[in-house]
Design an enzyme around this catalytic site. Sequence first.
Site, PDB file in Angstrom:
ATOM      1  CG  HIS A 240      60.540-113.899  80.626  1.00 23.10           C
ATOM      2  ND1 HIS A 240      59.952-113.370  79.501  1.00 23.10           N
ATOM      3  CD2 HIS A 240      59.696-113.616  81.646  1.00 23.10           C
ATOM      4  CE1 HIS A 240      58.809-112.794  79.823  1.00 23.10           C
ATOM      5  NE2 HIS A 240      58.623-112.919  81.128  1.00 23.10           N
TER       6      HIS A 240
HETATM    7  O1  RIB Z   1      61.598-109.418  81.629  1.00 22.95           O
HETATM    8  C1  RIB Z   1      61.915-110.672  82.180  1.00 22.95           C
HETATM    9  C2  RIB Z   1      63.290-110.671  82.783  1.00 22.95           C
HETATM   10  O2  RIB Z   1      63.342-109.776  83.905  1.00 22.95           O
HETATM   11  C3  RIB Z   1      63.678-112.044  83.359  1.00 22.95           C
HETATM   12  O3  RIB Z   1      65.069-112.204  83.259  1.00 22.95           O
HETATM   13  C4  RIB Z   1      63.276-111.945  84.793  1.00 22.95           C
HETATM   14  O4  RIB Z   1      64.032-112.821  85.628  1.00 22.95           O
HETATM   15  C5  RIB Z   1      63.618-110.517  85.104  1.00 22.95           C
HETATM   16  O5  RIB Z   1      65.019-110.469  85.384  1.00 22.95           O
END
Ligand code: RIB
Length: 303
Positions: A240
């Site tokens: 992500h």
């Molecule tokens: O949904 C994924 C996000 O939420 C990423 O940034 C992870 O680190 C959490 O913060």
Amino acid sequence: MKPVILDVDTGIDDALAIAYALNSPELEVIGLTTCFGNAPIESTTRNTLVVLEKLGKMVPVYAGADKQLKGGLKKYPTHVHGEDGLGNQVDRTPEKRAESEGAVDYIINQVIKQPQEITIIAVGPLTNLALAVKKEPEIASLVKEVIIMGGAVFTAGNVTPYSEANIITDPEAADIVFSSGLPVTIVGLDVTMKTLLPREALTDWRDLKRDAAHFFADMTSFYMQSYETHHPGIGGCALHDPLAVGVAIDPSFVKKEEWSVKVVLEGEERGRTIAHTEGGPKIQVCTHVKSETFLKHFLGRIF
Ligand code: RIB
Ligand code: CA
């Protein structure tokens, strides 16, 4: 080199994003700002300092928000990032401390000092950025670009069927940011769930003669276990936060569409990000990603 402020809630994929950004010559990470999210602010700030020490990098860290804008008790995703936020791999108290200046003032001061130069990459809840643009609205026209990891615009959420973690943790903050006129690009689950780090990568990292690579392999293994629990057979984890850094390095990794985006603040769909054309500031929404090209680039840079 592109001057960057990286806003993090260091957790495991934030740590991967920090390593990727600091090992990419296209970016000059001038500062890291921290936020609560994957863990309490004390932990995410400590984790950011620990990751920098593991990488042997000196970048100033500025602590930020410890809670969301509007009430509510934050339950931390320990099942995903561990009790300490780094897969229960934190093995030290960092030697360095966060700077005395807070994250919000740091963001405002840097953007005013370097108008049209700073790229902000925000990969946690948007609380710091919302507080900054509320305190100093003019930064909306002075920031070069804001790239956020967050949202699920044309796909399902990962915390509720409607909402992605960074947005649902502080929907009011996201709503302020998306309606502020900041030049925002959303790197949401629409694309990040297509960027899977395969489990085999960890074996390669463990074969490297680098303490940081072993630490990252152990930490990411925890993250992959969590993914396996929720997505049996997935064989890896989503990158992500690293993809948001990737978009800052090379925007050709993704295809973007221009939309206005509203955040649902009430009811069952709280935290949902809805694309519309009924007026309001324009947001770049990433809709497609060159997954293999990005993954190859990430793996070539991370260590
Ligand atoms: O949904 C994924 C996000 O939420 C990423 O940034 C992870 O680190 C959490 O913060
Ligand atoms: Ca994050």
